[in-house]
Motif scaffolding. Structure first.
Motif, PDB file in Angstrom:
ATOM      1  N   VAL A 138       5.752   8.648   0.733  1.00 16.44           N
ATOM      2  CA  VAL A 138       6.707   9.709   0.399  1.00 16.44           C
ATOM      3  C   VAL A 138       6.030  11.061   0.599  1.00 16.44           C
ATOM      4  CG1 VAL A 138       8.092   8.360  -1.223  1.00 16.44           C
ATOM      5  CG2 VAL A 138       6.096   9.634  -2.077  1.00 16.44           C
ATOM      6  N   THR A 139       6.830  12.078   0.820  1.00 15.40           N
ATOM      7  CA  THR A 139       6.293  13.417   1.065  1.00 15.40           C
ATOM      8  C   THR A 139       5.788  14.054  -0.224  1.00 15.40           C
ATOM      9  OG1 THR A 139       8.505  14.373   0.797  1.00 15.40           O
ATOM     10  CG2 THR A 139       7.794  13.861   3.049  1.00 15.40           C
ATOM     11  N   GLY A 140       4.760  14.895  -0.071  1.00 19.43           N
ATOM     12  CA  GLY A 140       4.279  15.749  -1.152  1.00 19.43           C
ATOM     13  C   GLY A 140       4.652  17.188  -0.884  1.00 19.43           C
ATOM     14  N   ASN A 141       4.346  18.064  -1.824  1.00 18.76           N
ATOM     15  CA  ASN A 141       4.716  19.469  -1.636  1.00 18.76           C
ATOM     16  C   ASN A 141       3.990  20.114  -0.460  1.00 18.76           C
ATOM     17  OD1 ASN A 141       2.509  19.099  -3.643  1.00 18.76           O
ATOM     18  ND2 ASN A 141       2.383  21.334  -3.584  1.00 18.76           N
ATOM     19  N   HIS A 142       2.770  19.675  -0.149  1.00 21.02           N
ATOM     20  CA  HIS A 142       2.019  20.317   0.942  1.00 21.02           C
ATOM     21  C   HIS A 142       2.599  19.984   2.314  1.00 21.02           C
ATOM     22  CE1 HIS A 142      -1.650  22.298  -0.817  1.00 21.02           C
ATOM     23  NE2 HIS A 142      -1.049  21.784  -1.881  1.00 21.02           N
ATOM     24  N   GLU A 143       3.305  18.879   2.437  1.00 18.97           N
ATOM     25  CA  GLU A 143       3.982  18.622   3.713  1.00 18.97           C
ATOM     26  C   GLU A 143       4.996  19.724   4.010  1.00 18.97           C
ATOM     27  OE1 GLU A 143       2.915  14.332   2.689  1.00 18.97           O
ATOM     28  OE2 GLU A 143       2.546  16.353   2.015  1.00 18.97           O
ATOM     29  N   TYR A 144       5.575  20.289   2.967  1.00 19.22           N
ATOM     30  CA  TYR A 144       6.609  21.308   3.165  1.00 19.22           C
ATOM     31  C   TYR A 144       6.030  22.688   3.448  1.00 19.22           C
ATOM     32  CZ  TYR A 144       9.693  17.584   1.972  1.00 19.22           C
ATOM     33  OH  TYR A 144      10.351  16.388   2.005  1.00 19.22           O
ATOM     34  N   TYR A 145       4.697  22.785   3.449  1.00 15.88           N
ATOM     35  CA  TYR A 145       4.045  24.004   3.931  1.00 15.88           C
ATOM     36  C   TYR A 145       3.657  23.850   5.401  1.00 15.88           C
ATOM     37  CZ  TYR A 145       3.209  24.314  -1.153  1.00 15.88           C
ATOM     38  OH  TYR A 145       3.346  24.318  -2.521  1.00 15.88           O
TER      39      TYR A 145
ATOM     40  N   VAL B   2       0.859  -1.182   0.000  1.00 14.18           N
ATOM     41  CA  VAL B   2       0.000   0.000   0.000  1.00 14.18           C
ATOM     42  C   VAL B   2       0.893   1.228   0.000  1.00 14.18           C
ATOM     43  CG1 VAL B   2      -1.819   1.291   1.153  1.00 14.18           C
ATOM     44  CG2 VAL B   2      -1.836  -1.209   1.233  1.00 14.18           C
ATOM     45  N   CYS B   3       0.616   2.161  -0.907  1.00 15.13           N
ATOM     46  CA  CYS B   3       1.449   3.349  -1.090  1.00 15.13           C
ATOM     47  C   CYS B   3       0.625   4.619  -0.872  1.00 15.13           C
ATOM     48  CB  CYS B   3       2.030   3.391  -2.505  1.00 15.13           C
ATOM     49  SG  CYS B   3       2.853   1.886  -3.033  1.00 15.13           S
ATOM     50  N   HIS B   4       1.240   5.583  -0.218  1.00 11.28           N
ATOM     51  CA  HIS B   4       0.676   6.938  -0.125  1.00 11.28           C
ATOM     52  C   HIS B   4       1.737   7.873  -0.691  1.00 11.28           C
ATOM     53  CE1 HIS B   4      -1.177  10.616   1.154  1.00 11.28           C
ATOM     54  NE2 HIS B   4      -2.074  10.023   1.929  1.00 11.28           N
ATOM     55  N   THR B   5       1.394   8.551  -1.796  1.00  6.91           N
ATOM     56  CA  THR B   5       2.411   9.379  -2.459  1.00  6.91           C
ATOM     57  C   THR B   5       2.293  10.863  -2.106  1.00  6.91           C
ATOM     58  OG1 THR B   5       1.064   9.385  -4.475  1.00  6.91           O
ATOM     59  CG2 THR B   5       2.854   7.796  -4.362  1.00  6.91           C
ATOM     60  N   GLY B   6       1.912  11.158  -0.870  1.00  8.21           N
ATOM     61  CA  GLY B   6       2.080  12.512  -0.362  1.00  8.21           C
ATOM     62  C   GLY B   6       0.863  13.411  -0.398  1.00  8.21           C
ATOM     63  N   ASP B   7       1.067  14.630   0.124  1.00  7.07           N
ATOM     64  CA  ASP B   7      -0.005  15.598   0.372  1.00  7.07           C
ATOM     65  C   ASP B   7      -1.063  14.970   1.275  1.00  7.07           C
ATOM     66  OD1 ASP B   7       1.334  17.465  -1.118  1.00  7.07           O
ATOM     67  OD2 ASP B   7      -0.270  17.811  -2.562  1.00  7.07           O
TER      68      ASP B   7
END
Length: 404
Positions: free
Chosen positions: A240-247, A207-212
């Motif tokens: 893996v992290t998405g761009n919204h994690e970096y906000y 199972v994969c979660h590709t972020g945000d």
């Protein structure tokens, strides 16, 4: 057994991220978008030949004016430093309403007027009012439809993906993909639990979660994200992290996913073995990580593959489809991504395609690399999805050497 290969990429592997074409365009949108989104439909629906009674014209103008003022103020309060959830809900909803009304004011304002002209309905009040009522009817219908689409538990999209280098022992490996859950101002804890139940019903190996994951910090959105801890996989759960994690304090989300039992693949890989064959499952931080200022974060594919046998097939998790250029250069077999939301609200699809090589579905890049882009499991901002349904994806990996 699932073996984990830890990697620490060399600092020289960092690849600075340049502002994208879409990013450069978007810098100017906050200045002009609210005016266009509210003034254009106001003019087309109230003033372009309609001659409504004066009280109706004034009331409509005031309504559009209130939207023009309220939307940006609510969004600034909702998504600014204090992140007031109530204001965010108001601002995001008004943004979705304005986008839909603006779009169909322009589309029907041109196409329907042209059709009525061809049909012999002359210029004047009758034609103008027909267009106005048509726009309002279509907009209301799409907003109701879009709200239901955004809030429902996504349907499962199933597809077989043949990977030429996949060993026969791994044929039939089931990979479930969720992405862009975007837990946020609207409390979706119950929705999150139902999504996880649907994922569990797939009985996936991986199972994969590709972020945000969310909009907001891990501490603030913990209740909505907590059901992710109930997700089951026979081999591994990876993230893996998405761009919204970096906000929103990315390391906090990495730590929470680890606490919930997921493997954060931060520029590293693990090995999935079955039937005497092996699949490398690798992941990279989002491409925005290096410009975020978060220490130690950055998209480093060489780090993710460090120590992996180059003859083995590779499944790569990378939040944004645009990473596929680097993946193809390294001969990655399959990249899984999200980020695009499939456009979320038509015709935003076309703006997304300026920035990304794929909008949704399976595509080929280079001689070997396949990219699967999910339309996302949740929604960002406006609680609407128009002609871009959300999804939970089940990919069944196939080997060309499978029996029969």
């Amino acid at each position: 057994m699932t073996d984990i290969s830890e990697t620490q990429p060399p600092s020289s592997a960092a690849q600075p991220t340049r502002p994208s074409r879409l990013g450069r365009v978007l810098r100017f949108i906050p200045l002009i978008a609210p005016v266009l989104l509210w003034s254009v439909p106001c003019w087309l629906l109230l003033y372009a030949g309609q001659h409504w009674p004066t009280p109706a014209t004034l009331a409509g103008t005031v309504l559009f004016g209130v939207g023009l003022v309220t939307m940006p103020l609510a969004m600034m309060r909702g998504h600014g430093r204090r992140q007031h959830d109530g204001a965010a809900i108001v601002g995001d909803t008004l943004l979705g309403v304005a986008w839909v009304v603006f779009t169909w004011s322009v589309v029907l304002g041109v196409l329907l007027r042209l059709a009525l002209t061809v049909a012999g309905v002359g210029a004047g009040q009758d034609r103008a009012r027909t267009v106005t009522w048509a726009v309002l009817g279509v907009a209301v219908a799409l907003l109701v439809f879009g709200y239901v689409e955004a809030r429902r538990v996504p349907r499962v999209r199933r597809l077989d993906v043949e990977l030429p280098r996949l060993g026969a022992g791994l044929d039939g490996t089931r990979v479930a993909l969720i992405t862009d859950t975007h837990y946020g101002p609207l409390d979706r804890a119950r929705w999150s639990a139902r999504v996880c139940e649907r994922v569990n019903a797939l009985e996936a190996d991986l199972v994969c979660h590709t972020g945000d994951i969310a909009d907001g910090t891990a501490e603030r959105r913990r209740a909505q994200a907590a059901p992710l801890g109930t997700v089951r996989a026979t081999r591994a759960r990876v993230y893996v992290t998405g761009n919204h994690e970096y906000y929103s304090e990315a390391q906090g989300w990495v730590d929470l996913m680890d606490e919930l039992g997921w493997e954060p693949l931060r520029n590293r890989h693990l090995l999935l073995e079955r039937g005497g064959d092996t699949l490398v499952v690798a992941g990279v931080d989002d491409v925005t990580a290096e410009s975020s200022g978060v220490a130690g974060h950055g998209a480093r594919l060489d780090g993710a593959l460090h120590g992996a046998d180059p003859d083995l097939p590779v499944l790569l998790l990378a939040h944004q489809p645009k990473f596929v250029g680097r993946a193809a250069a390294e001969g990655i077999d399959l990249q899984l991504s999200g980020h695009t939301h499939g456009g979320q609200i038509w015709p935003f699809h076309y703006l997304v395609r300026i920035d990304q090589p794929a909008l949704a579905g399976l595509s080929r890049h280079g001689a070997r690399t396949l990219l699967y882009t999910s339309r996302g499991t949740g929604f960002w901002g406006p609680p609407f999805r128009v002609f871009a349904p959300s999804e939970i994806t089940l990919l069944v990996l196939r080997s060309p050497r499978r029996a029969g």
